[in-house]
Design a protein around this motif. Sequence first.
Motif, PDB file in Angstrom:
ATOM      1  N   ILE A 106       0.986  -1.182  -0.067  1.00  8.39           N
ATOM      2  CA  ILE A 106       0.005  -0.006  -0.190  1.00  8.39           C
ATOM      3  C   ILE A 106       0.926   1.262  -0.007  1.00  8.39           C
ATOM      4  CG2 ILE A 106      -1.598   1.324   1.156  1.00  8.39           C
ATOM      5  CD1 ILE A 106      -3.046  -1.151   2.362  1.00  8.39           C
ATOM      6  N   PHE A 107       2.068   1.210   0.710  1.00  9.58           N
ATOM      7  CA  PHE A 107       2.737   2.454   1.109  1.00  9.58           C
ATOM      8  C   PHE A 107       3.949   2.382   0.248  1.00  9.58           C
ATOM      9  CE2 PHE A 107      -0.052   2.358   4.895  1.00  9.58           C
ATOM     10  CZ  PHE A 107      -0.504   3.652   4.674  1.00  9.58           C
ATOM     11  N   MET A 108       4.086   1.603  -0.896  1.00  6.38           N
ATOM     12  CA  MET A 108       5.389   1.297  -1.622  1.00  6.38           C
ATOM     13  C   MET A 108       5.720   2.719  -2.308  1.00  6.38           C
ATOM     14  SD  MET A 108       7.839  -0.140  -2.910  1.00  6.38           S
ATOM     15  CE  MET A 108       7.530  -1.767  -2.364  1.00  6.38           C
ATOM     16  N   GLY A 109       7.113   3.173  -1.890  1.00  5.09           N
ATOM     17  CA  GLY A 109       7.440   4.437  -2.392  1.00  5.09           C
ATOM     18  C   GLY A 109       7.262   5.672  -1.599  1.00  5.09           C
ATOM     19  N   ARG A 110       6.472   5.472  -0.532  1.00  2.00           N
ATOM     20  CA  ARG A 110       6.069   6.760   0.045  1.00  2.00           C
ATOM     21  C   ARG A 110       5.781   6.273   1.797  1.00  2.00           C
ATOM     22  NH1 ARG A 110       0.337   6.732   0.288  1.00  2.00           N
ATOM     23  NH2 ARG A 110      -0.445   4.898  -0.624  1.00  2.00           N
ATOM     24  N   PRO A 112       5.951   6.382   5.613  1.00  4.47           N
ATOM     25  CA  PRO A 112       6.049   7.287   6.667  1.00  4.47           C
ATOM     26  C   PRO A 112       7.333   6.960   7.202  1.00  4.47           C
ATOM     27  CG  PRO A 112       4.326   5.723   7.318  1.00  4.47           C
ATOM     28  CD  PRO A 112       4.748   5.393   5.784  1.00  4.47           C
ATOM     29  N   ARG A 113       8.009   7.887   7.697  1.00  7.24           N
ATOM     30  CA  ARG A 113       9.238   8.001   8.476  1.00  7.24           C
ATOM     31  C   ARG A 113       9.167   8.486  10.157  1.00  7.24           C
ATOM     32  NH1 ARG A 113      13.331   5.330   5.241  1.00  7.24           N
ATOM     33  NH2 ARG A 113      12.459   5.655   3.142  1.00  7.24           N
ATOM     34  N   ARG A 115      10.844   9.947  13.566  1.00  7.84           N
ATOM     35  CA  ARG A 115      11.727  11.235  13.772  1.00  7.84           C
ATOM     36  C   ARG A 115      12.966  10.970  13.507  1.00  7.84           C
ATOM     37  NH1 ARG A 115      11.582  12.406  20.164  1.00  7.84           N
ATOM     38  NH2 ARG A 115      11.713  10.357  20.717  1.00  7.84           N
ATOM     39  N   PHE A 116      13.530   9.610  13.670  1.00  6.72           N
ATOM     40  CA  PHE A 116      14.710   9.243  13.574  1.00  6.72           C
ATOM     41  C   PHE A 116      15.047   9.165  11.896  1.00  6.72           C
ATOM     42  CE2 PHE A 116      13.627   7.957  17.821  1.00  6.72           C
ATOM     43  CZ  PHE A 116      14.378   8.948  18.402  1.00  6.72           C
ATOM     44  N   GLY A 117      14.047   9.046  11.237  1.00 11.53           N
ATOM     45  CA  GLY A 117      14.341   8.736   9.726  1.00 11.53           C
ATOM     46  C   GLY A 117      14.047   7.563   9.106  1.00 11.53           C
ATOM     47  N   SER A 118      13.805   6.503  10.153  1.00 13.31           N
ATOM     48  CA  SER A 118      13.471   5.190   9.783  1.00 13.31           C
ATOM     49  C   SER A 118      12.116   4.965   9.347  1.00 13.31           C
ATOM     50  CB  SER A 118      14.026   4.243  10.921  1.00 13.31           C
ATOM     51  OG  SER A 118      13.106   4.610  12.305  1.00 13.31           O
ATOM     52  N   ILE A 119      11.782   3.788   8.730  1.00  6.82           N
ATOM     53  CA  ILE A 119      10.347   3.564   8.250  1.00  6.82           C
ATOM     54  C   ILE A 119       9.522   3.341   9.618  1.00  6.82           C
ATOM     55  CG2 ILE A 119       8.768   2.067   7.052  1.00  6.82           C
ATOM     56  CD1 ILE A 119      11.248   1.772   5.051  1.00  6.82           C
ATOM     57  N   ASP A 120       8.420   4.229   9.659  1.00  8.81           N
ATOM     58  CA  ASP A 120       7.490   3.925  10.682  1.00  8.81           C
ATOM     59  C   ASP A 120       6.556   2.758  10.600  1.00  8.81           C
ATOM     60  OD1 ASP A 120       5.859   4.368  12.892  1.00  8.81           O
ATOM     61  OD2 ASP A 120       5.849   6.423  12.986  1.00  8.81           O
TER      62      ASP A 120
END
Length: 505
Positions: A106-110, A112-113, A115-120
């Motif tokens: 569903i979220f391929m390529g977008r 959410p991150r 605050r540490f920059g990792s994928i949430d």
Amino acid sequence: MATAATGTVALALSDVSKRFGQVVALRAGSLTVTTGSIHALVGENGAGKSTMVKIIAGLYRPDSGSYELFGEPVDFRTTADAKDAGIAVIYQEPTLFPDLSVTENIFMGRQPRSRFGSIDRKAMDTEARALFARLGVAIDPERPADGLSIADQQIIEIAKAISLDARVLIMDEPTAALSGIEVDRLMTIARALRDEGRALVFISHRFDEVFSLCDTITVMRDGSYVSTDAVADVTVDDIVRRLVGRDVEDLYPKQDAQIGDVVLEIEGLTRAGVFHDVDLQVRRGEIVGLAGLVGAGRSEIMQAAFGVDPYDSGTVRVAGKAVPAGDPAAAIRLGLALVPEDRRKHGLVLDASIARNITMAIRRRLSRAGILSSGAENATARDWASRLEVKAATLDALAGTLSGGNQQKVVLAKWLSTAPDVLIVDEPTRGIDVGTKAEVHRLLSALAGEGMGIVMISSELPEVLGMADRVVVVHEGRITAELSREQATPEAVMFAATNTEGASA
């Protein structure tokens, strides 16, 4: 979601054309779709629907004509441009990444991150669950996409479209491979999306779905716009006449045939957990319709008889000769042929030529000293392509470039070239237009008239009732009724298909 008021023109194409070399794929396509509505787009295979969809989706750029989205001219150069503008296409067979989870698709390529920059991942799963709750479906966001049904894959694509705030959704033959329950679920979701104020385009050959779901219907023929009407103002007969440019007096042209001796005999065929103690006879000149609900075991029985699938016990004979279990080559030599349900996966080699596909099952027979000449191959292919009226510029064209109806004709040609005594056809007209359906039905009737025995598996009850001399009904792997043409009413077949009181044997 920011949607325009219901009734606002969302999508407007006028006199759009597209040419590929000398081939005109779209002559003058026009389509106007409003928000808060479901708009049917119908036409025979080759009418230009797919080309129009690809222009809307940004895959093709039109050669001429105008294209506006919510009143603004657009000229998409990529599919990403169309997606960013709020357009989503839900295809008949979605292309998800099988090794990724539902959420990841569903979220391929977008993604959410944090605050540490990792994928949430937690945020993704939470939003995915909220999307499925909104659609009223139970799909585990954490499970891999591999193994999901076509219906669930389509739901995931719809969830992705909603997460992207798509304002225009195009559903391209979405119900072709779905069961009745799955179709009902998809229609419920489509109506909910309409009621949210989105604009939907629904492409289908199934008129019962079009007339129960859609508000407006646009007809295309030969690459051009024909008409647009409120669904309430037209009948199926009106639409059929516009689709084919003529009256289709008889969609089921069943001719009388001389019923002869038994040519296919199945006795006691059993496969644990799939089908049990199946007895079936087919005579020369007879069309036997194999009816039943999706999952009843109809296809599995005939695939086992042909040798594609194993079975535990029982016998299969063609013209009195035993067919070895698990040996399709022997079945073909003995006069059995099987046109599979999924022509693209199991019936054709899409990146091979039309000629190669037609002659694939008889290459050894056409060879001389182990060598097959292109002349022999082309001569045979040309004969069958002509007899079945395959529409193609050249026999060297790849099978994958043909329309669905012409692909089905090529599969039929391949098996008819083996000169079978018995032809098994599984969903012979699924996904093809009304005009080609009539052609396929006419062909099957003519083959029966020549003395061929035919087993026709179909989920379309009108097709079974219209074409079969005898209807055999399967429920949970068992035959629950054998009905003559006169006995085979919709009620009698459905009683037997559900194994409830009222079926007559």
